[in-house]
Enzyme design. Structure first.
Site, PDB file in Angstrom:
ATOM      1  N   ASP A   1      -3.132  -3.194   6.150  1.00  0.00           N
ATOM      2  CA  ASP A   1      -1.697  -3.980   5.365  1.00  0.00           C
ATOM      3  C   ASP A   1      -2.366  -3.278   3.641  1.00  0.00           C
ATOM      4  OD1 ASP A   1       0.789  -4.068   3.416  1.00  0.00           O
ATOM      5  OD2 ASP A   1       1.180  -5.329   5.137  1.00  0.00           O
TER       6      ASP A   1
ATOM      7  N   HIS B   1      -3.485   0.247   2.772  1.00  0.00           N
ATOM      8  CA  HIS B   1      -1.952   0.428   2.131  1.00  0.00           C
ATOM      9  C   HIS B   1      -2.335   0.842   0.275  1.00  0.00           C
ATOM     10  CE1 HIS B   1       1.273  -0.749   5.325  1.00  0.00           C
ATOM     11  NE2 HIS B   1       0.522  -0.182   5.778  1.00  0.00           N
TER      12      HIS B   1
END
Ligand SMILES: *[C@@H]1O[C@H](CO)[C@@H](O)[C@H](O)[C@H]1NC(C)=O
Length: 401
Positions: free
Chosen positions: A227, A250
């Site tokens: 993430d 991310h």
């Protein structure tokens, strides 16, 4: 004769006194350093990778915390199994939590999963956590999440709550169930030389998440995770991020914002010196398309290299997973004074700069300077919606303000 004897005697006496006082000083300092070092093995911890050492760690912490002189909690080499544990302050003096070994979670993910935390520092001040590896063994938990079964909430590997003057350095955090390091309600935190490692497909394994905290510095650290490498949530102020590598992951995100209607803003965030490699985003500001009192202002992204990043520069105020609970997609979050300077490299998609702001709260004061982003070997483009600002120097792709 008597006189000379006296002289000899008194000289013996004084050297004897010197010697005695010397030993006293040595003994006292030995005793002090002994008293101030708390080895978890002395409290019953076992470095065998099987025995639950939670209580031993807890007792070592309590002793250190009660020490009037600066204290060290020492974790030697080996594998220590730990269940969720809270190290509570305030303590009497500063504490060094020195880890040479590896802390591992129990193999059954339920034992961490229900508490939300694994290693929690609560209300501590002047604490340094240095070295070692934390392995939360999150894979069973991630599998549970992807199976659609009912799973526990998931634990953050290190949590700092309500604390100040904390340093976390030289730590490797692997395979957290959830966020690796969470900083909430803290003042003055330094994180440096940390390594975050989790597979690119592991869900919600943010590297570092900051919320409601002031004065957080993250330096010289590397993030490979599933993430956000770093996420900066509501109430974060004076955040400095320097010399970090991110990917897979991310990217670095301000947000998500506007998750709640009543929310603190984000202010004064700097990211300088960052390399993003194959990440979903580079530098992102993200808010739900929902009403909110939140804001994001005075944000600076500079001296950044993008290598094949899907969304190198992005503001997305339309975040609305599954398109539920986002009436009209109008974010209440006001975004202003965002600077992008010296950002170079490649985009994995044609749109290298994407500013999608709120129709009711347009972005203002976006400043672009010395941007050179390509799409593969071709021209990249930029896209603006409700966004205003200025550009200086070379800006490729051209700005869309
Ligand atoms: C912004 O944050 C930095 C630290 O990240 C701090 O040194 C600086 O004083 C802050 N600026 C303001 C205006 O508060």
């Amino acid at each position: 004769m008597a006189k000379s004897f006296l002289v000899i005697n008194s000289s013996i006496n004084s050297s004897w006194l010197l010697l005695v006082s010397f030993f006293l000083i040595v003994a006292t300092s030995l005793k002090q350093s002994e008293a101030a070092s708390y080895n978890v093995l002395s409290y019953g911890a076992k470095a065998d990778g099987r025995t639950d050492s939670t209580m031993a760690f807890q007792r070592a912490w309590s002793s250190a915390c009660g020490s009037a002189v600066p204290a060290t909690v020492y974790v030697p080499q080996g594998n220590f199994v730990l269940k969720p544990v809270v190290f509570t302050g305030p303590c009497k003096n500063r504490i060094l939590f020195l880890i040479a070994g590896t802390l591992i979670a129990p193999s059954n993910y339920w034992s961490l999963g229900n508490s939300g935390y694994w290693i929690l520092f609560n209300k501590v001040t002047r604490v340094t956590v240095h070295g070692g590896t934390l392995n939360a063994r999150g894979s069973g938990y991630w599998a549970c999440k992807s199976s659609g079964k009912s799973c526990p909430v998931g634990a953050r590997s290190i949590s700092l709550e309500g604390s100040s003057n904390v340093v976390i350095s030289g730590i490797t955090s692997m395979n957290s169930q959830n966020i690796h390091i969470a900083i909430d309600n803290c003042v003055n935190v330094l994180i440096q030389n940390v390594k975050i490692r989790a597979p690119s497909q592991s869900p919600n394994t943010d590297g570092i998440h900051i919320s409601s905290s002031t004065g957080v510095t993250i330096a010289s650290s590397s993030f490979m995770t599933g993430d956000d490498c770093i996420s900066i949530g509501p109430g974060s102020k004076n955040v400095w991020i320097q010399h970090v590598a991110c990917g897979p992951g991310h990217g670095i995100s301000v947000g998500s914002l506007a998750e709640n209607a009543n929310e603190e803003g984000v202010e004064n965030v700097t990211v300088t010196g960052a390399v993003f490699t194959g990440t979903q985003n580079g530098v992102r500001i993200k808010s739900w398309g929902r009403p909110s009192t939140g804001f994001a202002r005075t944000i600076s992204f500079r001296n950044i290299i993008m290598k094949n990043v899907f969304n190198p520069i992005i503001i997305d105020q339309n975040y609305c997973p599954s398109n539920t609970n986002c009436p009209n997609q109008n974010s209440g979050v006001k975004i202003s004074r965002v600077t992008y300077k010296n950002i170079k490299g490649t985009s994995a998609t044609p749109v290298a700069m994407n500013f999608v702001c709120s129709p009711t709260n347009p972005c203002s004061g976006i400043a672009l300077q010395n941007i050179e982003l390509k799409y593969l070997t071709a021209q990249a483009t930029s896209y603006c919606k409700n966004a205003g600002g200025s550009s200086r120097g070379i800006v490729v792709p051209r700005s869309c303000f």
